[in-house]
Design a protein around this motif. Structure first.
Motif, mmCIF file in Angstrom:
data_model
loop_
_atom_site.group_PDB
_atom_site.id
_atom_site.type_symbol
_atom_site.label_atom_id
_atom_site.label_comp_id
_atom_site.label_asym_id
_atom_site.label_seq_id
_atom_site.Cartn_x
_atom_site.Cartn_y
_atom_site.Cartn_z
ATOM 1 N N GLN A 67 0.853 -1.192 0.000
ATOM 2 C CA GLN A 67 0.000 0.000 0.000
ATOM 3 C C GLN A 67 0.886 1.238 0.000
ATOM 4 O O GLN A 67 1.919 1.268 0.658
ATOM 5 C CB GLN A 67 -0.880 0.031 1.264
ATOM 6 N N LEU A 68 0.414 2.262 -0.706
ATOM 7 C CA LEU A 68 1.171 3.517 -0.749
ATOM 8 C C LEU A 68 0.338 4.635 -0.112
ATOM 9 O O LEU A 68 -0.834 4.818 -0.456
ATOM 10 C CB LEU A 68 1.482 3.875 -2.205
ATOM 11 N N VAL A 69 0.951 5.376 0.816
ATOM 12 C CA VAL A 69 0.267 6.550 1.395
ATOM 13 C C VAL A 69 0.976 7.790 0.883
ATOM 14 O O VAL A 69 2.178 7.948 1.097
ATOM 15 C CB VAL A 69 0.385 6.608 2.940
ATOM 16 N N ILE B 51 4.207 1.752 2.257
ATOM 17 C CA ILE B 51 5.261 2.709 1.884
ATOM 18 C C ILE B 51 4.639 4.104 1.903
ATOM 19 O O ILE B 51 3.477 4.277 1.512
ATOM 20 C CB ILE B 51 5.788 2.409 0.458
ATOM 21 N N ALA B 52 5.405 5.091 2.377
ATOM 22 C CA ALA B 52 4.912 6.468 2.366
ATOM 23 C C ALA B 52 5.607 7.237 1.250
ATOM 24 O O ALA B 52 6.697 6.863 0.814
ATOM 25 C CB ALA B 52 5.190 7.130 3.705
ATOM 26 N N LEU B 53 4.958 8.318 0.815
ATOM 27 C CA LEU B 53 5.505 9.117 -0.275
ATOM 28 C C LEU B 53 5.263 10.591 -0.014
ATOM 29 O O LEU B 53 4.200 10.989 0.479
ATOM 30 C CB LEU B 53 4.794 8.722 -1.591
ATOM 31 N N PHE B 54 6.288 11.398 -0.364
ATOM 32 C CA PHE B 54 6.072 12.848 -0.424
ATOM 33 C C PHE B 54 6.610 13.333 -1.755
ATOM 34 O O PHE B 54 7.680 12.890 -2.198
ATOM 35 C CB PHE B 54 6.786 13.581 0.724
ATOM 36 N N ASP C 224 -2.778 -0.277 -4.021
ATOM 37 C CA ASP C 224 -3.705 0.791 -3.642
ATOM 38 C C ASP C 224 -2.912 2.023 -3.214
ATOM 39 O O ASP C 224 -1.850 1.888 -2.609
ATOM 40 C CB ASP C 224 -4.566 0.379 -2.437
ATOM 41 N N ILE C 225 -3.457 3.186 -3.522
ATOM 42 C CA ILE C 225 -2.822 4.410 -3.038
ATOM 43 C C ILE C 225 -3.842 5.190 -2.210
ATOM 44 O O ILE C 225 -5.020 5.257 -2.559
ATOM 45 C CB ILE C 225 -2.218 5.237 -4.207
ATOM 46 N N TYR C 226 -3.374 5.749 -1.092
ATOM 47 C CA TYR C 226 -4.247 6.438 -0.136
ATOM 48 C C TYR C 226 -3.782 7.881 0.025
ATOM 49 O O TYR C 226 -2.587 8.131 0.169
ATOM 50 C CB TYR C 226 -4.157 5.753 1.242
ATOM 51 N N TYR C 227 -4.725 8.812 0.004
ATOM 52 C CA TYR C 227 -4.374 10.197 0.304
ATOM 53 C C TYR C 227 -5.576 10.955 0.838
ATOM 54 O O TYR C 227 -6.727 10.571 0.629
ATOM 55 C CB TYR C 227 -3.807 10.919 -0.923
#
Ligand code: FAD
Length: 471
Positions: free
Chosen positions: A3-5, A31-34, A98-101
């Motif tokens: 999963q990507l946040v 995994i987190a992303l900025f 899946d991506i979450y934001y």
């Protein structure tokens, strides 16, 4: 599954809807992303101090996420279009399902998210959350199902709805897996300024919130308009980039002042009322997206003939107008990246109503300097002061900057702090120092007033009248 946040304006691990949802399944990798988008920031005039604040909070977030077993990926690309391409690449590389934001409600941001969803669909599912407000946009409506255009009925409806409950504050997710290695986050390709008055990190924000609700909220009604007292929460930088959630604010206030909703004349309720202004302005930009495109809410104000002259705009920016309260305020902004709310109203009114300068120039300047820059609140505040917005000050009601100074900084404590040239001026004359200097037969190293307020008032009334009549 992986999963990507995607962290945007929500740089925290407590009460973060997107993060909590991504972490729901204990076996999944998260995994987190900025994504830094310096060209986009430049287009939006983001202040260097806000970029610095984002960076420091991102470093702090990286540590907190690592303790949860979540690595932070960092992408730097020009703008929102490029970010969509880069995110797709990252998803492919990591086999993201899946991506979450958390949703951002400004026009460009909404367009970017639609573009992302179209690009990732159908292989990757996008989960978007209403997280930034106590009640989501389009949920506080008149009987006819419209957005309110006046604050007080909006607030009354808001209060009745909020009493039915809001989404609970979500705890920090449980740690998963091993602590990842902390990879260095490259410098932003953007100017950065230090933010000494506002230390980074969630713990700092939570501590400030606690202290404010415990020690100062009760007296907020009495003290909030006096800049020298510094009695407001100063939480706006943290709220603007989501180091703190507004639900945390509301719940803490309730914990300290459980009955505040039944006491509209209390300090606690008055503070809550400010949080509702924040909601109001965010709901407005969703209902009226033209507000994000430099349009006034009141169409006829497009016809006001603004003063194009450069020198007085520069004098205003630099805090050299000869009006002490205006100059003190602008210097506070220039030196610290923050300005007290009463002073934002006074300086905005001065630019528009005394100098007759287009409010959009002031709006832009504020955003380019503020550590708490926020499109909705800034636009709302400017349109309020310029009499071009919903529920704004009527155009014929014009602040007198000298009277405002006398009312809200009676002894000139605030002025003396920011305008050292006026240190020696007697208290009685602190708001009209040139008159004092004349009497004393001395020369001040401080400008004469750049406009005569009474004359400026007449000119402004005329300019608005002409526009209103379509002349
Ligand atoms: P407090 O008095 O402690 O209030 C608590 C919180 O409520 C603030 O942190 C803020 O998130 C919110 N809030 C308070 N007043 C308002 C308001 N009038 N409108 C919307 N939200 C409010 N606020 C921003 O966050 N970003 C901006 O870019 C911004 N630009 C402004 C421009 C003008 C011309 C004006 C008149 C106001 C602007 N404001 C803006 C609103 C307000 O001045 C600041 O939110 C406030 O001064 C921040 O200080 P504080 O955290 O101590 O506020």
């Amino acid at each position: 599954a992986t999963q990507l946040v995607w962290f945007r304006n929500d740089l925290r691990i407590t009460d973060n809807s997107a993060l909590s949802a991504a972490c729901r399944c204990a076996d999944d990798k998260v995994i987190a992303l900025f994504v830094a988008t310096p060209e986009q920031w430049k287009n939006h005039n983001m202040a260097a101090i806000q970029a610095g604040f984002i960076r420091s909070n991102l470093l702090s977030l990286q540590h907190s996420l690592a303790a949860l077993g979540i690595p932070l990926e960092f992408i730097q690309c020009d703008d929102f279009d490029a970010s969509v391409v880069e995110i797709k690449r990252l998803c492919d590389r990591h086999g993201i399902s899946d991506i979450y934001y958390n949703k951002q409600y400004q026009v460009n941001e909404l367009r970017r998210d639609r573009q992302l969803e179209a690009t990732l669909s159908p292989d990757i599912i996008c989960h978007a959350f209403d997280d930034a407000l106590l009640l989501p946009p389009n949920s506080v409506l008149t009987g006819n199902g419209d957005m309110y255009q006046i604050f007080t009925p909006f607030r009354n409806r808001f209060v009745s709805q909020i009493q039915q409950g809001i989404q609970p504050v979500r705890p920090v997710p449980k740690a998963r897996g091993d602590k990842p290695e902390l990879t260095a986050i490259p410098e932003f390709n953007y100017p950065i300024l230090p933010h000494d008055d506002f230390p980074a990190g969630e713990q700092e924000a939570i501590q400030r919130l606690r202290t404010f609700c415990r020690e100062r909220a009760a007296d907020y009604l009495k003290h909030r308009d006096i800049p020298a007292l510094d009695m407001t929460s100063r939480l706006s930088p943290y709220l603007a980039i989501g180091v703190l959630s507004v639900r945390q604010c509301y719940n803490r206030l309730l914990a300290e002042h459980p009955d505040f909703l039944s006491h509209p004349d209390s300090g606690a309720f008055t503070w809550f009322n400010e949080l509702v202004w924040r909601e109001f302005y965010h709901h407005l930009i969703v209902a009226y997206p033209q507000l994000c495109k430099h349009r006034p809410f009141i169409e006829w104000t497009q016809g006001v003939q603004w003063n194009p002259e450069e020198a007085s705009f520069i004098a205003w920016c630099e805090g050299k107008t000869g009006y002490p309260i205006v100059d003190a305020a602008m210097r506070q902004l220039n030196q610290t990246g923050w300005m007290h709310n009463r002073l934002r109203m006074i300086t905005a009114s001065f630019l528009v109503k005394d100098l007759l300068i287009d409010w959009r120039r002031g709006e832009r300047y504020f955003i380019s300097r503020l550590i708490d820059g926020d499109l909705a609140a800034n636009n709302g505040g400017w349109q309020w002061a310029a009499s071009t917005g919903t529920d704004s000050a009527p155009y014929f009601r014009i602040f007198n900057p000298t009277t405002q100074g006398k009312r809200f900084d009676p002894q000139g404590h605030f002025i003396r702090q920011w305008v050292p040239e006026l240190q020696e001026v007697a208290e009685k004359w602190i708001h009209t120092p040139h008159l004092w200097a004349e009497k004393q037969g001395i020369e001040l190293d401080y400008p004469q007033p750049i406009v005569d307020h009474s004359q400026a008032r007449i000119n402004t009334l005329n300019a608005f009248e002409m526009a209103r009549k379509g002349m």
